[in-house]
Design a protein around this motif. Structure first.
Motif: not given
Length: 618
Positions: A257-261
Protein backbone atom coordinates in the motif's frame (compact mmCIF):
# COMPACT_ATOMS: atom_id res chain seq x y z
CA UNK A 1 -12.02 8.47 1.76
CA UNK A 2 -9.06 10.57 0.70
CA UNK A 3 -5.95 10.19 2.86
CA UNK A 4 -3.75 13.08 3.92
CA UNK A 5 -0.74 10.85 4.34
CA UNK A 6 0.67 8.80 1.47
CA UNK A 7 4.09 7.79 2.70
CA UNK A 8 5.55 4.74 4.45
CA UNK A 9 4.45 4.36 8.05
CA UNK A 10 7.21 4.22 10.65
CA UNK A 11 7.18 1.66 13.47
CA UNK A 12 8.26 1.90 17.10
CA UNK A 13 8.37 -1.54 18.73
CA UNK A 14 7.61 -1.76 22.44
CA UNK A 15 8.55 -5.36 23.20
CA UNK A 16 11.43 -4.40 25.50
CA UNK A 17 9.35 -2.02 27.67
CA UNK A 18 5.62 -1.41 27.47
CA UNK A 19 4.68 -4.82 26.10
CA UNK A 20 6.07 -6.84 28.99
CA UNK A 21 5.02 -4.15 31.47
CA UNK A 22 1.47 -4.66 30.25
CA UNK A 23 1.45 -8.46 30.17
CA UNK A 24 3.92 -9.84 32.74
CA UNK A 25 4.16 -7.03 35.31
CA UNK A 26 7.45 -5.62 33.91
CA UNK A 27 9.45 -8.71 34.84
CA UNK A 28 11.53 -9.40 31.70
CA UNK A 29 15.21 -9.55 32.59
CA UNK A 30 18.09 -8.09 30.64
CA UNK A 31 19.52 -11.57 30.09
CA UNK A 32 16.45 -12.39 27.99
CA UNK A 33 16.72 -9.21 25.92
CA UNK A 34 20.33 -9.25 24.81
CA UNK A 35 20.40 -12.50 22.77
CA UNK A 36 17.83 -11.19 20.27
CA UNK A 37 19.21 -7.66 19.95
CA UNK A 38 21.27 -8.38 16.82
CA UNK A 39 18.07 -9.30 14.96
CA UNK A 40 16.08 -6.42 16.43
CA UNK A 41 18.82 -4.10 15.23
CA UNK A 42 18.43 -5.36 11.65
CA UNK A 43 14.69 -4.68 11.37
CA UNK A 44 14.79 -0.98 10.56
CA UNK A 45 12.41 0.24 13.24
CA UNK A 46 12.11 3.99 13.64
CA UNK A 47 12.89 3.27 17.30
CA UNK A 48 12.78 0.63 20.01
CA UNK A 49 11.30 1.53 23.37
CA UNK A 50 13.64 -0.05 25.91
CA UNK A 51 13.58 1.97 29.15
CA UNK A 52 11.53 4.14 31.44
CA UNK A 53 8.01 3.59 32.67
CA UNK A 54 8.01 0.92 35.38
CA UNK A 55 11.17 -0.83 34.15
CA UNK A 56 13.47 1.23 36.38
CA UNK A 57 11.40 0.39 39.47
CA UNK A 58 11.13 -3.30 38.55
CA UNK A 59 14.87 -3.61 37.93
CA UNK A 60 15.71 -2.34 41.41
CA UNK A 61 12.71 -3.71 43.35
CA UNK A 62 12.34 -7.20 41.91
CA UNK A 63 15.11 -8.13 39.49
CA UNK A 64 18.00 -6.62 41.46
CA UNK A 65 19.51 -5.30 38.25
CA UNK A 66 21.16 -1.94 37.73
CA UNK A 67 18.76 -0.19 35.31
CA UNK A 68 21.59 2.02 34.04
CA UNK A 69 23.68 -1.04 33.23
CA UNK A 70 20.70 -2.49 31.33
CA UNK A 71 20.54 0.69 29.26
CA UNK A 72 24.28 0.63 28.51
CA UNK A 73 24.15 -3.03 27.47
CA UNK A 74 21.18 -2.41 25.17
CA UNK A 75 22.91 0.63 23.66
CA UNK A 76 25.94 -1.52 22.84
CA UNK A 77 23.79 -4.33 21.44
CA UNK A 78 21.61 -2.04 19.27
CA UNK A 79 24.08 0.33 17.58
CA UNK A 80 21.89 1.05 14.54
CA UNK A 81 18.55 1.70 16.20
CA UNK A 82 17.19 4.72 18.08
CA UNK A 83 16.53 3.84 21.73
CA UNK A 84 13.49 5.39 23.33
CA UNK A 85 12.26 5.85 26.88
CA UNK A 86 9.08 6.93 28.64
CA UNK A 87 9.61 9.84 31.05
CA UNK A 88 6.93 11.11 33.46
CA UNK A 89 7.82 14.78 33.18
CA UNK A 90 8.52 16.27 36.60
CA UNK A 91 7.95 12.82 38.15
CA UNK A 92 10.76 11.28 36.06
CA UNK A 93 10.50 7.56 36.92
CA UNK A 94 9.37 7.93 40.53
CA UNK A 95 6.05 8.77 42.12
CA UNK A 96 6.55 12.37 43.24
CA UNK A 97 7.68 15.64 41.72
CA UNK A 98 11.42 16.22 41.78
CA UNK A 99 13.23 19.54 41.88
CA UNK A 100 14.36 20.92 38.53
CA UNK A 101 18.03 20.12 39.14
CA UNK A 102 17.17 16.42 39.57
CA UNK A 103 15.11 16.43 36.37
CA UNK A 104 17.94 18.02 34.39
CA UNK A 105 20.54 15.61 35.80
CA UNK A 106 18.38 12.57 35.10
CA UNK A 107 17.71 13.53 31.49
CA UNK A 108 21.38 14.35 30.92
CA UNK A 109 22.55 10.98 32.28
CA UNK A 110 19.86 9.08 30.38
CA UNK A 111 21.07 10.70 27.16
CA UNK A 112 24.70 9.94 27.99
CA UNK A 113 23.91 6.29 28.66
CA UNK A 114 22.09 5.75 25.38
CA UNK A 115 18.61 7.24 25.11
CA UNK A 116 17.92 9.00 21.79
CA UNK A 117 14.18 9.65 22.08
CA UNK A 118 12.37 10.89 25.20
CA UNK A 119 8.60 10.47 25.29
CA UNK A 120 7.65 13.05 27.93
CA UNK A 121 4.19 13.08 29.50
CA UNK A 122 2.31 14.32 32.54
CA UNK A 123 -0.40 12.23 34.14
CA UNK A 124 -2.74 15.23 34.37
CA UNK A 125 -1.79 16.74 31.00
CA UNK A 126 -0.61 19.78 32.98
CA UNK A 127 1.96 21.16 30.55
CA UNK A 128 3.64 23.14 33.32
CA UNK A 129 4.98 19.80 34.56
CA UNK A 130 6.65 19.13 31.19
CA UNK A 131 8.60 22.36 30.74
CA UNK A 132 11.82 21.42 32.55
CA UNK A 133 12.06 17.91 31.14
CA UNK A 134 11.36 19.02 27.57
CA UNK A 135 14.01 21.73 27.77
CA UNK A 136 16.51 19.27 29.25
CA UNK A 137 15.91 16.87 26.35
CA UNK A 138 16.47 19.61 23.80
CA UNK A 139 19.58 20.82 25.66
CA UNK A 140 20.94 17.26 25.40
CA UNK A 141 20.45 17.33 21.64
CA UNK A 142 17.88 14.51 21.72
CA UNK A 143 14.44 13.96 20.20
CA UNK A 144 11.56 15.23 22.37
CA UNK A 145 8.14 13.64 21.99
CA UNK A 146 5.39 15.77 23.51
CA UNK A 147 2.61 13.52 24.73
CA UNK A 148 -1.17 13.83 24.98
CA UNK A 149 -2.51 11.35 27.55
CA UNK A 150 -5.82 10.36 25.97
CA UNK A 151 -8.85 9.78 28.12
CA UNK A 152 -12.57 10.34 27.99
CA UNK A 153 -14.57 12.63 30.25
CA UNK A 154 -16.86 15.63 29.96
CA UNK A 155 -13.82 17.93 29.74
CA UNK A 156 -11.54 15.96 27.39
CA UNK A 157 -12.43 17.12 23.89
CA UNK A 158 -10.49 17.22 20.59
CA UNK A 159 -10.27 21.00 20.97
CA UNK A 160 -8.63 20.62 24.38
CA UNK A 161 -6.08 18.12 23.02
CA UNK A 162 -5.24 20.38 20.08
CA UNK A 163 -4.67 23.29 22.45
CA UNK A 164 -2.28 21.16 24.52
CA UNK A 165 -0.46 19.98 21.37
CA UNK A 166 0.17 23.58 20.39
CA UNK A 167 1.69 24.24 23.81
CA UNK A 168 3.95 21.20 23.39
CA UNK A 169 5.00 22.38 19.95
CA UNK A 170 5.91 25.75 21.40
CA UNK A 171 8.06 23.99 24.03
CA UNK A 172 10.11 22.45 21.24
CA UNK A 173 8.47 19.06 20.74
CA UNK A 174 9.79 17.23 17.67
CA UNK A 175 6.79 14.88 17.60
CA UNK A 176 3.29 14.79 19.08
CA UNK A 177 2.15 11.45 20.55
CA UNK A 178 -1.43 10.42 21.21
CA UNK A 179 -0.95 8.08 24.18
CA UNK A 180 -4.06 5.92 24.54
CA UNK A 181 -2.76 3.95 27.53
CA UNK A 182 -6.12 2.37 28.45
CA UNK A 183 -7.35 1.50 24.96
CA UNK A 184 -10.22 3.98 25.20
CA UNK A 185 -10.04 5.29 21.65
CA UNK A 186 -12.54 4.06 19.09
CA UNK A 187 -11.69 4.06 15.37
CA UNK A 188 -13.82 7.04 14.37
CA UNK A 189 -12.86 9.08 17.44
CA UNK A 190 -9.25 8.39 16.45
CA UNK A 191 -9.83 9.69 12.93
CA UNK A 192 -11.44 12.87 14.25
CA UNK A 193 -8.67 13.52 16.80
CA UNK A 194 -5.76 12.90 14.41
CA UNK A 195 -7.47 14.96 11.70
CA UNK A 196 -7.85 17.85 14.14
CA UNK A 197 -4.19 17.61 15.15
CA UNK A 198 -2.89 17.42 11.56
CA UNK A 199 -4.99 20.44 10.61
CA UNK A 200 -3.39 22.58 13.33
CA UNK A 201 0.04 21.08 14.05
CA UNK A 202 2.84 20.73 11.49
CA UNK A 203 4.65 17.93 13.33
CA UNK A 204 4.75 14.14 12.95
CA UNK A 205 1.91 12.42 14.82
CA UNK A 206 2.42 9.08 16.60
CA UNK A 207 -0.42 6.77 17.59
CA UNK A 208 0.14 4.74 20.77
CA UNK A 209 -2.86 2.59 21.67
CA UNK A 210 -3.28 -0.51 23.81
CA UNK A 211 -5.35 -3.44 22.55
CA UNK A 212 -7.27 -3.73 25.80
CA UNK A 213 -10.68 -3.23 24.17
CA UNK A 214 -9.71 -5.08 20.99
CA UNK A 215 -9.88 -1.88 18.93
CA UNK A 216 -6.27 -0.66 18.75
CA UNK A 217 -5.38 -2.09 15.34
CA UNK A 218 -8.51 -0.50 13.86
CA UNK A 219 -7.70 2.78 15.59
CA UNK A 220 -4.20 2.76 14.11
CA UNK A 221 -5.56 2.22 10.60
CA UNK A 222 -7.96 5.15 11.00
CA UNK A 223 -5.11 7.24 12.42
CA UNK A 224 -3.04 6.44 9.32
CA UNK A 225 -5.94 7.44 7.08
CA UNK A 226 -6.14 10.75 8.98
CA UNK A 227 -2.45 11.44 8.48
CA UNK A 228 -0.57 9.82 11.39
CA UNK A 229 3.11 9.24 10.62
CA UNK A 230 4.08 6.50 13.06
CA UNK A 231 2.46 3.71 15.09
CA UNK A 232 3.56 1.83 18.21
CA UNK A 233 3.38 -1.95 18.02
CA UNK A 234 4.71 -5.00 19.88
CA UNK A 235 6.16 -8.17 18.42
CA UNK A 236 3.32 -10.74 18.38
CA UNK A 237 4.66 -12.89 21.24
CA UNK A 238 3.99 -9.93 23.55
CA UNK A 239 1.08 -8.34 21.67
CA UNK A 240 -2.67 -8.23 22.13
CA UNK A 241 -4.66 -8.05 25.31
CA UNK A 242 -3.57 -5.12 27.42
CA UNK A 243 -0.45 -4.77 25.26
CA UNK A 244 -0.47 -3.45 21.69
CA UNK A 245 -1.27 -4.45 18.09
CA UNK A 246 1.15 -7.06 16.76
CA UNK A 247 4.03 -5.65 14.72
CA UNK A 248 3.84 -8.42 12.11
CA UNK A 249 0.08 -7.98 11.65
CA UNK A 250 0.32 -4.24 11.07
CA UNK A 251 3.30 -4.67 8.74
CA UNK A 252 1.30 -7.25 6.75
CA UNK A 253 -1.80 -5.05 6.71
CA UNK A 254 0.13 -2.12 5.21
CA UNK A 255 2.18 -4.17 2.73
CA UNK A 256 1.87 -3.15 -0.95
CA UNK A 257 0.00 0.00 0.00
CA UNK A 258 1.18 3.64 -0.07
CA UNK A 259 1.87 3.14 3.65
CA UNK A 260 4.07 0.02 3.31
CA UNK A 261 6.52 -0.05 6.23
CA UNK A 262 9.17 -1.92 4.22
CA UNK A 263 9.91 -4.19 7.20
CA UNK A 264 10.79 -7.87 6.66
CA UNK A 265 8.05 -10.19 7.88
CA UNK A 266 10.37 -13.20 7.90
CA UNK A 267 12.81 -11.49 10.24
CA UNK A 268 9.97 -10.30 12.46
CA UNK A 269 8.64 -13.87 12.67
CA UNK A 270 12.03 -15.12 13.82
CA UNK A 271 12.06 -12.48 16.54
CA UNK A 272 8.54 -13.48 17.58
CA UNK A 273 9.59 -17.14 17.86
CA UNK A 274 12.37 -16.14 20.26
CA UNK A 275 10.11 -14.06 22.50
CA UNK A 276 7.45 -16.77 22.49
CA UNK A 277 9.88 -19.05 24.31
CA UNK A 278 11.04 -16.25 26.61
CA UNK A 279 7.48 -15.52 27.71
CA UNK A 280 7.06 -19.06 29.06
CA UNK A 281 9.75 -18.31 31.62
CA UNK A 282 7.53 -15.65 33.23
CA UNK A 283 4.31 -17.65 33.42
CA UNK A 284 3.81 -16.83 37.12
CA UNK A 285 3.14 -13.19 36.19
CA UNK A 286 0.50 -13.98 33.58
CA UNK A 287 -3.02 -12.89 34.48
CA UNK A 288 -6.47 -13.48 33.10
CA UNK A 289 -7.04 -9.75 33.56
CA UNK A 290 -4.59 -8.85 30.79
CA UNK A 291 -6.80 -10.31 28.07
CA UNK A 292 -8.79 -8.17 25.68
CA UNK A 293 -11.99 -7.00 27.34
CA UNK A 294 -14.21 -4.26 25.97
CA UNK A 295 -15.29 -3.40 29.52
CA UNK A 296 -12.21 -1.16 29.63
CA UNK A 297 -14.47 1.35 27.91
CA UNK A 298 -16.29 1.42 31.27
CA UNK A 299 -13.59 0.96 33.93
CA UNK A 300 -10.81 2.71 31.95
CA UNK A 301 -7.98 0.67 33.51
CA UNK A 302 -4.82 0.86 31.31
CA UNK A 303 -2.81 -2.23 30.41
CA UNK A 304 0.19 -1.79 32.67
CA UNK A 305 -2.08 -0.82 35.55
CA UNK A 306 -4.31 -3.88 35.05
CA UNK A 307 -1.36 -6.28 34.99
CA UNK A 308 0.25 -4.81 38.09
CA UNK A 309 -3.05 -4.34 39.95
CA UNK A 310 -3.92 -8.01 39.43
CA UNK A 311 -0.47 -9.05 40.64
CA UNK A 312 -0.69 -6.80 43.72
CA UNK A 313 -4.16 -8.04 44.67
CA UNK A 314 -2.95 -11.60 44.21
CA UNK A 315 -0.13 -10.94 46.69
CA UNK A 316 -2.76 -9.75 49.20
CA UNK A 317 -5.02 -12.79 48.67
CA UNK A 318 -7.73 -10.49 47.32
CA UNK A 319 -7.69 -11.29 43.62
CA UNK A 320 -11.31 -12.46 43.83
CA UNK A 321 -12.34 -8.84 44.47
CA UNK A 322 -10.66 -7.31 41.42
CA UNK A 323 -14.00 -6.76 39.66
CA UNK A 324 -15.18 -4.70 42.60
CA UNK A 325 -11.99 -2.66 42.31
CA UNK A 326 -12.56 -2.17 38.57
CA UNK A 327 -16.09 -0.91 39.33
CA UNK A 328 -14.75 1.49 41.97
CA UNK A 329 -12.00 3.00 39.79
CA UNK A 330 -14.31 5.21 37.64
CA UNK A 331 -16.00 6.52 40.79
CA UNK A 332 -12.68 7.48 42.37
CA UNK A 333 -11.54 8.99 39.09
CA UNK A 334 -14.65 11.22 38.94
CA UNK A 335 -14.08 12.29 42.55
CA UNK A 336 -10.55 13.36 41.58
CA UNK A 337 -11.61 15.42 38.56
CA UNK A 338 -11.17 12.83 35.79
CA UNK A 339 -7.37 12.42 35.67
CA UNK A 340 -6.11 10.24 32.80
CA UNK A 341 -5.13 6.84 34.19
CA UNK A 342 -1.41 6.68 33.61
CA UNK A 343 1.48 6.51 36.09
CA UNK A 344 1.39 7.92 38.72
CA UNK A 345 -2.31 8.87 38.60
CA UNK A 346 -3.25 5.27 37.74
CA UNK A 347 -1.51 4.09 40.92
CA UNK A 348 -3.11 6.90 42.94
CA UNK A 349 -6.62 6.10 41.70
CA UNK A 350 -6.13 2.31 41.64
CA UNK A 351 -4.69 2.07 45.15
CA UNK A 352 -7.42 4.28 46.60
CA UNK A 353 -10.01 2.09 44.88
CA UNK A 354 -8.42 -0.98 46.51
CA UNK A 355 -8.55 0.68 49.94
CA UNK A 356 -12.19 1.65 49.35
CA UNK A 357 -13.12 -1.94 48.48
CA UNK A 358 -11.00 -3.88 50.98
CA UNK A 359 -11.66 -1.40 53.78
CA UNK A 360 -15.40 -1.89 53.49
CA UNK A 361 -16.06 1.85 53.40
CA UNK A 362 -15.25 4.45 50.77
CA UNK A 363 -12.41 6.75 51.87
CA UNK A 364 -12.23 5.21 55.34
CA UNK A 365 -8.51 5.37 54.59
CA UNK A 366 -7.21 8.09 52.28
CA UNK A 367 -3.70 7.56 50.95
CA UNK A 368 -1.11 10.29 51.28
CA UNK A 369 -0.91 10.47 47.49
CA UNK A 370 -4.65 11.20 47.20
CA UNK A 371 -4.26 13.92 49.83
CA UNK A 372 -1.33 15.41 47.91
CA UNK A 373 -3.27 15.19 44.63
CA UNK A 374 -6.32 16.94 46.11
CA UNK A 375 -4.09 19.67 47.50
CA UNK A 376 -2.64 20.32 44.02
CA UNK A 377 0.70 18.68 44.69
CA UNK A 378 0.70 16.90 41.32
CA UNK A 379 -0.66 19.82 39.31
CA UNK A 380 -4.06 21.02 38.21
CA UNK A 381 -6.83 18.43 37.98
CA UNK A 382 -8.50 18.37 34.55
CA UNK A 383 -11.93 19.06 36.10
CA UNK A 384 -13.26 20.17 39.51
CA UNK A 385 -12.70 17.60 42.27
CA UNK A 386 -15.19 16.39 44.88
CA UNK A 387 -15.14 19.29 47.35
CA UNK A 388 -16.41 17.22 50.28
CA UNK A 389 -13.63 14.65 49.75
CA UNK A 390 -11.05 17.43 49.31
CA UNK A 391 -12.08 19.01 52.62
CA UNK A 392 -11.99 15.64 54.36
CA UNK A 393 -8.53 14.87 52.99
CA UNK A 394 -6.67 18.16 53.48
CA UNK A 395 -8.74 20.07 56.02
CA UNK A 396 -7.61 23.68 56.22
CA UNK A 397 -4.27 23.20 54.47
CA UNK A 398 -3.55 25.67 51.69
CA UNK A 399 -4.14 24.61 48.09
CA UNK A 400 -1.19 24.59 45.69
CA UNK A 401 -2.05 26.61 42.59
CA UNK A 402 1.42 27.20 41.11
CA UNK A 403 3.57 24.65 39.29
CA UNK A 404 4.27 22.22 42.17
CA UNK A 405 8.00 22.05 41.41
CA UNK A 406 8.27 25.80 41.98
CA UNK A 407 7.94 25.03 45.68
CA UNK A 408 10.91 22.62 45.66
CA UNK A 409 14.44 23.67 46.52
CA UNK A 410 17.37 22.13 44.58
CA UNK A 411 17.87 18.57 45.78
CA UNK A 412 20.92 17.01 44.15
CA UNK A 413 23.49 18.09 46.75
CA UNK A 414 21.35 16.81 49.62
CA UNK A 415 20.60 13.53 47.83
CA UNK A 416 24.30 13.02 47.15
CA UNK A 417 25.16 13.67 50.80
CA UNK A 418 22.39 11.38 52.04
CA UNK A 419 23.51 8.33 50.06
CA UNK A 420 27.21 8.98 50.63
CA UNK A 421 29.73 6.28 49.73
CA UNK A 422 27.06 3.76 48.71
CA UNK A 423 26.83 5.66 45.41
CA UNK A 424 29.82 5.09 43.17
CA UNK A 425 28.68 7.45 40.39
CA UNK A 426 26.02 9.97 39.38
CA UNK A 427 23.77 7.19 38.12
CA UNK A 428 23.71 5.56 41.57
CA UNK A 429 22.79 8.91 43.10
CA UNK A 430 19.87 9.20 40.69
CA UNK A 431 18.74 5.65 41.47
CA UNK A 432 18.60 6.62 45.13
CA UNK A 433 16.78 9.84 44.20
CA UNK A 434 14.01 7.88 42.42
CA UNK A 435 13.39 5.43 45.28
CA UNK A 436 15.21 6.44 48.49
CA UNK A 437 14.50 3.44 50.72
CA UNK A 438 14.43 0.90 47.91
CA UNK A 439 17.47 2.45 46.25
CA UNK A 440 19.49 2.50 49.47
CA UNK A 441 18.69 -1.17 50.14
CA UNK A 442 19.66 -2.07 46.58
CA UNK A 443 22.97 -0.20 46.72
CA UNK A 444 23.80 -1.66 50.14
CA UNK A 445 23.03 -5.20 48.96
CA UNK A 446 25.13 -4.63 45.87
CA UNK A 447 28.03 -3.48 48.03
CA UNK A 448 27.60 -6.49 50.35
CA UNK A 449 27.23 -8.92 47.45
CA UNK A 450 23.82 -10.06 48.69
CA UNK A 451 21.58 -9.05 45.78
CA UNK A 452 18.97 -11.74 45.22
CA UNK A 453 16.39 -11.38 42.44
CA UNK A 454 12.91 -12.73 43.02
CA UNK A 455 12.60 -16.39 42.11
CA UNK A 456 11.02 -17.57 38.89
CA UNK A 457 8.79 -20.60 39.27
CA UNK A 458 9.57 -23.64 37.11
CA UNK A 459 7.30 -24.18 34.15
CA UNK A 460 4.39 -26.56 34.78
CA UNK A 461 5.24 -30.24 34.18
CA UNK A 462 8.98 -29.53 34.43
CA UNK A 463 11.31 -31.71 36.49
CA UNK A 464 11.34 -29.17 39.31
CA UNK A 465 7.58 -29.46 39.71
CA UNK A 466 8.07 -32.99 41.04
CA UNK A 467 9.34 -31.65 44.37
CA UNK A 468 6.24 -32.66 46.30
CA UNK A 469 6.44 -36.29 45.20
CA UNK A 470 10.13 -36.37 46.15
CA UNK A 471 9.25 -35.17 49.63
CA UNK A 472 6.59 -37.83 50.01
CA UNK A 473 9.16 -40.47 49.17
CA UNK A 474 11.32 -39.21 52.03
CA UNK A 475 14.00 -37.61 49.91
CA UNK A 476 14.93 -34.09 51.11
CA UNK A 477 13.56 -31.23 49.05
CA UNK A 478 15.25 -27.87 49.58
CA UNK A 479 14.01 -24.50 48.51
CA UNK A 480 13.64 -20.90 49.66
CA UNK A 481 10.46 -19.10 50.63
CA UNK A 482 10.07 -15.32 50.60
CA UNK A 483 7.52 -14.06 53.12
CA UNK A 484 7.05 -10.27 53.18
CA UNK A 485 10.62 -9.69 52.09
CA UNK A 486 12.21 -12.22 54.48
CA UNK A 487 13.86 -15.30 52.96
CA UNK A 488 13.62 -18.68 54.75
CA UNK A 489 15.61 -21.83 53.93
CA UNK A 490 13.19 -24.79 53.95
CA UNK A 491 14.03 -28.49 53.72
CA UNK A 492 11.15 -30.96 53.61
CA UNK A 493 12.29 -34.36 54.88
CA UNK A 494 9.01 -36.26 54.82
CA UNK A 495 5.24 -36.24 54.94
CA UNK A 496 3.16 -38.30 57.36
CA UNK A 497 -0.29 -39.77 56.99
CA UNK A 498 -3.32 -37.51 57.05
CA UNK A 499 -5.28 -37.47 60.28
CA UNK A 500 -8.23 -35.34 61.38
CA UNK A 501 -8.06 -33.58 58.04
CA UNK A 502 -4.45 -32.49 58.57
CA UNK A 503 -1.16 -33.98 57.40
CA UNK A 504 2.07 -33.99 59.39
CA UNK A 505 5.02 -32.28 57.72
CA UNK A 506 8.60 -33.04 58.75
CA UNK A 507 10.88 -30.16 57.80
CA UNK A 508 13.64 -27.87 58.89
CA UNK A 509 13.26 -24.11 58.71
CA UNK A 510 16.54 -22.18 58.59
CA UNK A 511 18.23 -25.33 59.91
CA UNK A 512 15.84 -25.81 62.84
CA UNK A 513 14.04 -29.21 62.83
CA UNK A 514 10.28 -28.87 62.79
CA UNK A 515 7.41 -31.35 63.09
CA UNK A 516 4.01 -29.79 62.71
CA UNK A 517 0.54 -30.21 61.38
CA UNK A 518 0.36 -28.50 58.01
CA UNK A 519 -0.30 -24.95 59.20
CA UNK A 520 2.82 -23.36 57.66
CA UNK A 521 1.93 -19.69 58.00
CA UNK A 522 1.67 -19.87 61.80
CA UNK A 523 4.91 -21.85 61.88
CA UNK A 524 6.76 -19.32 59.73
CA UNK A 525 5.49 -16.44 61.82
CA UNK A 526 6.67 -18.13 65.00
CA UNK A 527 10.10 -18.84 63.54
CA UNK A 528 10.38 -15.24 62.39
CA UNK A 529 9.68 -14.00 65.89
CA UNK A 530 6.45 -12.36 64.77
CA UNK A 531 4.46 -12.41 68.02
CA UNK A 532 2.22 -9.40 67.36
CA UNK A 533 -1.26 -9.88 68.70
CA UNK A 534 -4.47 -9.27 66.81
CA UNK A 535 -6.07 -5.84 67.11
CA UNK A 536 -9.42 -6.00 68.93
CA UNK A 537 -9.84 -2.61 70.62
CA UNK A 538 -10.13 1.02 69.42
CA UNK A 539 -6.69 1.82 70.80
CA UNK A 540 -5.03 -0.91 68.77
CA UNK A 541 -3.53 0.71 65.67
CA UNK A 542 -3.24 -1.67 62.70
CA UNK A 543 -2.74 -1.57 58.92
CA UNK A 544 -5.48 -2.08 56.38
CA UNK A 545 -3.25 -3.88 53.89
CA UNK A 546 0.07 -5.77 53.90
CA UNK A 547 3.04 -3.48 53.45
CA UNK A 548 6.05 -1.99 55.17
CA UNK A 549 6.56 0.74 57.77
CA UNK A 550 7.92 3.93 56.19
CA UNK A 551 7.95 6.00 59.37
CA UNK A 552 6.86 5.84 63.02
CA UNK A 553 5.47 9.24 64.05
CA UNK A 554 5.06 8.64 67.79
CA UNK A 555 6.95 7.10 70.71
CA UNK A 556 5.83 5.47 73.93
CA UNK A 557 4.48 8.03 76.38
CA UNK A 558 3.30 10.48 73.70
CA UNK A 559 -0.13 12.03 74.01
CA UNK A 560 -2.17 11.72 70.81
CA UNK A 561 -5.45 13.14 69.55
CA UNK A 562 -8.15 11.71 67.34
CA UNK A 563 -7.01 11.92 63.71
CA UNK A 564 -3.32 12.38 64.58
CA UNK A 565 -0.86 10.50 62.39
CA UNK A 566 0.68 7.49 64.14
CA UNK A 567 2.44 5.57 61.36
CA UNK A 568 3.20 5.86 57.67
CA UNK A 569 3.06 2.58 55.76
CA UNK A 570 3.62 1.68 52.12
CA UNK A 571 1.41 -0.74 50.21
CA UNK A 572 1.16 -1.15 46.44
CA UNK A 573 3.89 1.53 46.05
CA UNK A 574 1.65 4.11 47.73
CA UNK A 575 2.18 5.65 51.17
CA UNK A 576 -0.63 5.80 53.71
CA UNK A 577 -0.76 7.65 57.03
CA UNK A 578 -2.47 5.60 59.74
CA UNK A 579 -4.26 7.83 62.22
CA UNK A 580 -5.44 7.42 65.81
CA UNK A 581 -9.16 6.87 66.21
CA UNK A 582 -9.07 7.59 69.96
CA UNK A 583 -7.27 10.19 72.08
CA UNK A 584 -4.90 8.94 74.74
CA UNK A 585 -1.35 7.93 75.58
CA UNK A 586 0.86 5.68 73.46
CA UNK A 587 1.61 2.72 75.73
CA UNK A 588 3.46 0.45 73.29
CA UNK A 589 5.09 0.77 69.86
CA UNK A 590 5.65 -2.68 68.34
CA UNK A 591 7.20 -1.70 64.99
CA UNK A 592 10.04 0.34 63.59
CA UNK A 593 10.89 1.75 60.17
CA UNK A 594 11.35 -1.01 57.60
CA UNK A 595 9.24 -3.66 59.38
CA UNK A 596 6.79 -5.68 57.34
CA UNK A 597 3.21 -5.63 58.58
CA UNK A 598 0.03 -7.55 57.86
CA UNK A 599 -3.59 -6.47 58.39
CA UNK A 600 -5.07 -6.88 61.84
CA UNK A 601 -1.82 -6.86 63.83
CA UNK A 602 -1.36 -4.43 66.72
CA UNK A 603 1.36 -2.05 65.56
CA UNK A 604 0.88 0.69 68.16
CA UNK A 605 -1.23 0.57 71.31
CA UNK A 606 -3.01 3.64 72.69
CA UNK A 607 -4.56 3.76 76.14
CA UNK A 608 -7.55 6.10 76.24
CA UNK A 609 -7.35 9.05 78.61
CA UNK A 610 -10.36 9.14 80.90
CA UNK A 611 -10.81 12.88 80.31
CA UNK A 612 -10.17 12.77 76.56
CA UNK A 613 -12.90 13.58 74.07
CA UNK A 614 -13.00 10.48 71.87
CA UNK A 615 -16.11 11.42 69.99
CA UNK A 616 -14.32 13.27 67.20
CA UNK A 617 -14.05 12.05 63.66
CA UNK A 618 -10.92 10.95 61.90
Amino acid sequence: MTSINKKPIEITDLVLRDAHQSLIATRMRTEDMLPICSKLDQVGYWSLEVWGGATFDACVRFLKEDPWERLRKLRAALPNTRLQMLLRGQNLLGYRHYADDVVKAFVEKSAENGIDVFRVFDALNDVRNLETAMKAVKDSGKHAQGTLCYTTSPVHTPEKFVQQAKQLRDMGADTIVVKDMAGLLTPFATFDLVSALKAEIDLPIVMHSHSTAGLAALCQMKAIEAGADRIDTAISAFAGGTSHPATESQVAALKDSPFDTGLDLTLLSEIADYFREVRKKYHQFESEFTREDVSVQINQVPGGMMSNLANQLKEQNALDRIREVFDEIPRVREDLGFPPLVTPSSQIVGTQAVYNVLGGERYKTITNEVKRYLQGGYGAAPAPVNKELQQRAIGNEELIECRPADLLQPEMDKIKADIGDLASNQEDILTYAMFPDLGRDYLQQRKDGTLQPEALLPEPNSANSMASSSAQEGRPTEFKIDVHGETYEVTITGVGDAGSGKRKMYLSLDGVPEETLFEPLDSYQAQAGNQRKKANAPGHVSAAMPGSVVDVLVKEGDKVNVGQGILVTEAMKMENEIQAIIAGTVSHVYVQKGDRVTPGEILVEIVADETADNQGEK
